[in-house]
Enzyme design. Structure first.
Site, PDB file in Angstrom:
ATOM      1  N   LYS A  16      -3.888  -2.736  -2.615  1.00 43.48           N
ATOM      2  CA  LYS A  16      -2.980  -2.984  -3.746  1.00 43.48           C
ATOM      3  C   LYS A  16      -3.569  -3.937  -4.788  1.00 43.48           C
ATOM      4  O   LYS A  16      -3.202  -3.863  -5.956  1.00 43.48           O
ATOM      5  CB  LYS A  16      -1.636  -3.538  -3.254  1.00 43.48           C
ATOM      6  CG  LYS A  16      -0.784  -2.466  -2.574  1.00 43.48           C
ATOM      7  CD  LYS A  16       0.565  -3.020  -2.157  1.00 43.48           C
ATOM      8  CE  LYS A  16       1.357  -1.943  -1.426  1.00 43.48           C
ATOM      9  NZ  LYS A  16       2.668  -2.409  -0.966  1.00 43.48           N
ATOM     10  N   ASP A  45       7.090  -2.076  -5.690  1.00 41.49           N
ATOM     11  CA  ASP A  45       7.581  -2.934  -4.597  1.00 41.49           C
ATOM     12  C   ASP A  45       8.478  -4.017  -5.194  1.00 41.49           C
ATOM     13  O   ASP A  45       9.565  -4.291  -4.687  1.00 41.49           O
ATOM     14  CB  ASP A  45       6.420  -3.601  -3.847  1.00 41.49           C
ATOM     15  CG  ASP A  45       5.591  -2.596  -3.078  1.00 41.49           C
ATOM     16  OD1 ASP A  45       6.168  -1.674  -2.482  1.00 41.49           O
ATOM     17  OD2 ASP A  45       4.348  -2.738  -3.071  1.00 41.49           O
TER      18      ASP A  45
HETATM   19  O1  LIG Z   1       6.212   3.490   2.859  1.00 41.37           O
HETATM   20  C1  LIG Z   1       5.012   3.175   2.884  1.00 41.37           C
HETATM   21  O2  LIG Z   1       4.246   3.509   3.776  1.00 41.37           O
HETATM   22  C2  LIG Z   1       4.458   2.353   1.725  1.00 41.37           C
HETATM   23  O3  LIG Z   1       3.081   2.190   1.955  1.00 41.37           O
HETATM   24  C3  LIG Z   1       5.156   0.984   1.700  1.00 41.37           C
HETATM   25  C4  LIG Z   1       4.725   0.139   0.516  1.00 41.37           C
HETATM   26  O4  LIG Z   1       3.417  -0.333   0.691  1.00 41.37           O
HETATM   27  C5  LIG Z   1       4.844   0.898  -0.782  1.00 41.37           C
HETATM   28  O5  LIG Z   1       4.285   0.145  -1.831  1.00 41.37           O
HETATM   29  C6  LIG Z   1       4.170   2.272  -0.759  1.00 41.37           C
HETATM   30  O6  LIG Z   1       4.505   2.948  -1.956  1.00 41.37           O
HETATM   31  C7  LIG Z   1       4.665   3.082   0.419  1.00 41.37           C
END
Ligand SMILES: O=C(O)[C@]1(O)C[C@@H](O)[C@@H](O)[C@H](O)C1
Ligand SMILES: NC(=O)c1ccc[n+]([C@@H]2O[C@H](COP(=O)([O-])OP(=O)(O)OC[C@H]3O[C@@H](n4cnc5c(N)ncnc54)[C@H](O)[C@@H]3O)[C@@H](O)[C@H]2O)c1
Length: 291
Positions: free
Chosen positions: A76, A112
Site C-alpha cells: 500500500k 480504507d
Molecule cells: O479484503 C481484503 O482482502 C482487502 O485486502 C482489505 C484491505 O486491505 C483493503 O484495502 C483491500 O481493498 C481489500
C-alpha cells in the site's frame, strides 16, 4: 458519476489474498447491477513475485486489460511511487489501496480511510469525537486515525505495544492535522485515558480467530464510551461482547471492510453501489465461513 465501461476486470494485488472476501463482494454487486464484472485475487506470494515489483505488476495488469486493482499488504505504501496521480486524501495518508487505469494514466485512492469514515458515520451517527483513543498504530490504524481526524476528532491518543510506532504516527498526524491535538501513550495509561474518553477504536490483530482475546483490560469499558473494532473475523469479537455487556454503543469491523469495497466499486464503475446489499453479502459470507 458516469459509468466508464459496461464490463470491468478488477484485481486484488498483495500477499496471501486468496481468502479475501472483497472479490466476491464486488462481483455479487456487479451482477446485481447488471454489469459484466470480474474481480480476481492476484497473490504475489503464490506467484513468487517480490512485493517491491508492484510497479511491474501494475504495468502487466494494465497491459492485460484490467480496469483497476485494489492493492493490499504489503504494497500500500510502495505503490505510491509507481502512480501518475494520487488523490489528495491518499497522498496525505501516504497509502493507496485502489488504483484506476485511466486514459490519463494510473490514479491512486485510499478507500480504507474513506471506508472507515463512511462506516463510522453510518454505524455510530452522532458519536462524540472530542476525545478518542486509538489502539494499534499499524497500516489500518493509520487509515482509521486520519478518518477520525477528518471527521473532527479534537484529541486523539495513539496507543501501541510498539511505543515508538505510536509516537511516530502521532507526530505524522500532528503535521497532517495541525488543528487537532494528537499524542501517543502506552498501555499502562489506558486506565487513566479510557474513563475520560468519548470513544475507543481497536486496530490491532487481537480478537481475530487466530489471535483470540482483548488487547486491553475490558473492565476499563464504561457505558459513556463508544467502542469500535476493525477486526471482522469474527464480527462479534470478545472486545465487542465485553463492550455490549458494559452498555457501550459499538461498531464492528464489518463496516470498514464493506465500505472500503463500496467506495472502490464506485470509483471503478462510476456507479453508486447498494451498500446495504454489499453488507448483507459480506456478513452472510463471514457467517458461512465460520461454520
Ligand atoms: O479484503 C481484503 O482482502 C482487502 O485486502 C482489505 C484491505 O486491505 C483493503 O484495502 C483491500 O481493498 C481489500
Ligand atoms: N475492517 C477492515 O476493513 C480491516 C482492514 C485492514 C485490517 N483490519 C484489521 O486490522 C488489524 C490490524 O491490521 P494492520 O494492517 O494495521 O496490521 P499491522 O501489522 O500493520 O499493525 C498492527 C499494529 O498492532 C500492534 N499490536 C499488535 N498486537 C498488539 C496488542 N496486543 N496490543 C497492542 N498493539 C498491538 C502492532 O505493534 C502494530 O503496530 C488486522 O489484523 C485486521 O484484523 C481490518
Amino acid at each position: 458519476m458516469t459509468t466508464r465501461t459496461s464490463s470491468h476486470l478488477v484485481g486484488l494485488i498483495g500477499t496471501g489474498v486468496g481468502p479475501s472476501l472483497t472479490p466476491a463482494m464486488h462481483m455479487a454487486e456487479g451482477r446485481a447491477q447488471g454489469l459484466d464484472y470480474v474481480y480476481r485475487p492476484i497473490d504475489l506470494a503464490a506467484l513468487d513475485i517480490a512485493p517491491d515489483r508492484i510497479g511491474e505488476v501494475l504495468g502487466w495488469a494494465r497491459a492485460l486489460g484490467f480496469d483497476a486493482v485494489n492493492v493490499t499488504h504489503p504494497c500500500k505504501q510502495i505503490v505510491l511511487r509507481h502512480l501518475d496521480r494520487i488523490d489528495p486524501v491518499a497522498q496525505q495518508l501516504g497509502a493507496v489501496n485502489t488504483v484506476l487505469f485511466t486514459d490519463d494514466g494510473t490514479v491512486g485512492h485510499n478507500t480504507d480511510t474513506t471506508g472507515f469514515a463512511h462506516g463510522f458515520t453510518e454505524g455510530l451517527p452522532d458519536a462524540d469525537l472530542d476525545t478518542v483513543v486509538l489502539i494499534g498504530a499499524g497500516g489500518a490504524g493509520t487509515a482509521v486515525a486520519d478518518a477520525l481526524l477528518r471527521l473532527g476528532c479534537r484529541h486523539l491518543t495513539v496507543v501501541d505495544l510498539d511505543v515508538d510506532r505510536a509516537s511516530s504516527l502521532a507526530r505524522e498526524l500532528t503535521q497532517r492535522h495541525p488543528a487537532a491535538q494528537v499524542d501517543a501513550s502506552s498501555f499502562d495509561k489506558l486506565s487513566v485515558l479510557l474513563p475520560d474518553s468519548d470513544g475507543v477504536v481497536h486496530a490491532t490483530p487481537t480478537g481475530m480467530a487466530e489471535h483470540p482475546g482483548v488487547a486491553f483490560d475490558p473492565a476499563l469499558l464504561h457505558p459513556d464510551l463508544w467502542v469500535a473494532d476493525i477486526v471482522y473475523r469474527p464480527l462479534d469479537t470478545e472486545m465487542l461482547q465485553a463492550a455490549h455487556a458494559a452498555g457501550c454503543r459499538t461498531l464492528d469491523g464489518g463496516r470498514m471492510a464493506v465500505h472500503q469495497a463500496v467506495d472502490a466499486f464506485a470509483l471503478i464503475t462510476g456507479i453508486s453501489p447498494d451498500a446495504d446489499r454489499m453488507s448483507r453479502h459480506f456478513r452472510q459470507t463471514v457467517e458461512n465461513r465460520a461454520r
